[in-house]
Design a protein around this motif. Structure first.
Motif: not given
Length: 194
Positions: A46-47, A51, A68, A70, A105, A121
């Motif tokens: 997912y991450s 990204c 990663l 973002s 988050e 991240w």
């Protein structure tokens, strides 16, 4: 370092899954069941997708490490993005942890400036390549890329032993959050300007 391609996804997910199995922050969200490793892989997949769509995915030149990054202000709601979020909830963190993930988050992002940031991240190194300078070289290159983009770096860690490593590269703790474990918020931006 080089920008990763979509065909590098499996390698990157594997590096990050292997690197973060014992991470308190990851294990806060991942149910401790027989599917735990697959769930961590789903989180990393997912991450990766986030990204690739709104940031950068890097591989070290020797493909022993990855990162990663973002750019949160570039994240847009898309059908593909919604698909990946649903998949993360169903196959990764589980329905019971979805609200917990959103609250965490929100607490973290409330500590970011209003201006664009360079959000690191994840950065991971294959276990057999750790403590050999691979991660440090990649982090140095990431810091240079953030300078080119004129963006301050922000990241978090729950791993106390990583803090001196980040500090060697000019990154400092600017806040600590308690989620039943301590999450250290780190940046290269000074406290007065966050």
């Amino acid at each position: 370092m080089k920008l990763a391609k979509r065909c590098d996804k499996n390698l990157i997910v594997k590096i990050l899954t292997d690197s973060f199995q014992d991470n308190k922050s990851i294990n806060y969200l991942i149910p401790n069941d027989s599917k735990r490793i697959n769930r961590i892989s789903e989180l990393m997949a997912y991450s990766f997708e986030v990204c690739m769509a709104s940031g950068k995915v890097f591989l070290s030149d020797d493909e022993q490490a990855c990162a990663l990054v973002s750019a949160p202000e570039k994240k847009k709601t898309t059908l593909s993005g919604l698909f990946h979020e649903v998949r993360l909830v169903l196959l990764g963190i589980g329905l019971n942890n979805a609200l917990k993930a959103m609250k965490r988050e929100k607490a973290i992002s409330a500590n970011y400036p209003d201006s664009p940031i360079y959000y690191l991240w994840f950065i991971g190194v294959k276990p057999q390549a750790q403590s050999k300078g691979v991660g440090g070289k990649l982090l140095t290159e990431i810091i240079e890329d953030a300078k080119v983009e004129h963006r301050p770096i922000f990241l978090e860690t729950s791993t106390l032993k990583n803090i001196p490593w980040y500090e060697r590269y000019g990154l400092k703790i600017y806040k600590e959050l308690d989620f039943g474990y301590t999450l250290y918020l780190i940046s290269n931006k000074t406290n007065d300007s966050i």
